[in-house]
Design an enzyme around this catalytic site. Structure first.
Site: not given
Length: 200
Positions: A81-84, A122, A150
């Site tokens: 996941c590119e956010h975390h 995703q 996730h």
């Protein structure tokens, strides 16, 4: 990937959280993380469409019937996941309706792996897989269904350990409600082979 920069960044991260990167248990951690990242992000800058360069002709049907969908279910994938920068793990189901060319079935998991091996969302992952297949095969229709768990949901914040996320990306004829519903039914109607066994 610049492994040395990754190792330096991991060492700095360990210092930033109050750890000692020189203690015996952590001294090799920067190297290990760099090695893992070289796998996790091996798809950065790679064009997955090259996997569609070798195709096979679809023989014309003497009955002049329209080509039928090809469905590959149960493709395992992992991404980050590119956010975390936490992993998400899941299963992809891919269907396409060929025009006049077919692709080797093993190429579909390979396409998923390349596109998943980047910092991802995703929702975007499914769209990119669908567009790559639609463009590369000039497919009449494409449907990509992803179900994933996730780490950013299961391990932090709300900690919903049993949750999963389902996304659908569709192109062409498989974006039509009836055709899409038929493929979704096929994905769920035939049980996938069990990977576990039980004994009494």
């Amino acid at each position: 990937m610049d492994s040395q920069r990754v190792e330096s960044a991991v060492r700095e991260l360990l210092l930033a959280i109050g750890e000692d990167p020189d203690r015996d248990e952590l001294v090799s951690t920067p190297r290990r993380v760099a090695e893992a990242y070289s796998e996790f992000f091996s798809g950065v800058g790679v064009d997955a469409s090259h996997l569609l360069s070798e195709t096979f002709p679809l023989e014309p049907d003497v009955g002049a019937h329209a080509p039928q969908p090809v469905l590959v279910r149960g493709i395992s994938f992992r991404s980050v996941c590119e956010h975390h920068l936490l992993p998400f793990l899941g299963t992809a189901h891919i269907a396409y309706v060929p025009s006049n060319r077919l692709i080797g079935l093993g190429r579909l998991p390979a396409i998923v792996d390349i596109i998943a091996s980047r910092p991802q969302l995703q929702e975007r992952l499914g769209e990119q897989i669908a567009q790559t297949i639609a463009d590369g095969l000039d497919a009449r229709g494409v449907l990509v269904v992803l179900e994933a768990s996730h780490g950013c949901v299961t391990m932090r914040g709300a900690r919903q350990t049993a949750s999963s996320t389902v996304t659908i990306a569709a192109r062409g004829s498989l974006a039509e409600p009836a055709a899409r519903a038929e493929i979704l039914m096929l994905i769920g109607a035939i049980p996938l082979p069990s990977t576990t066994s039980s004994t009494r």
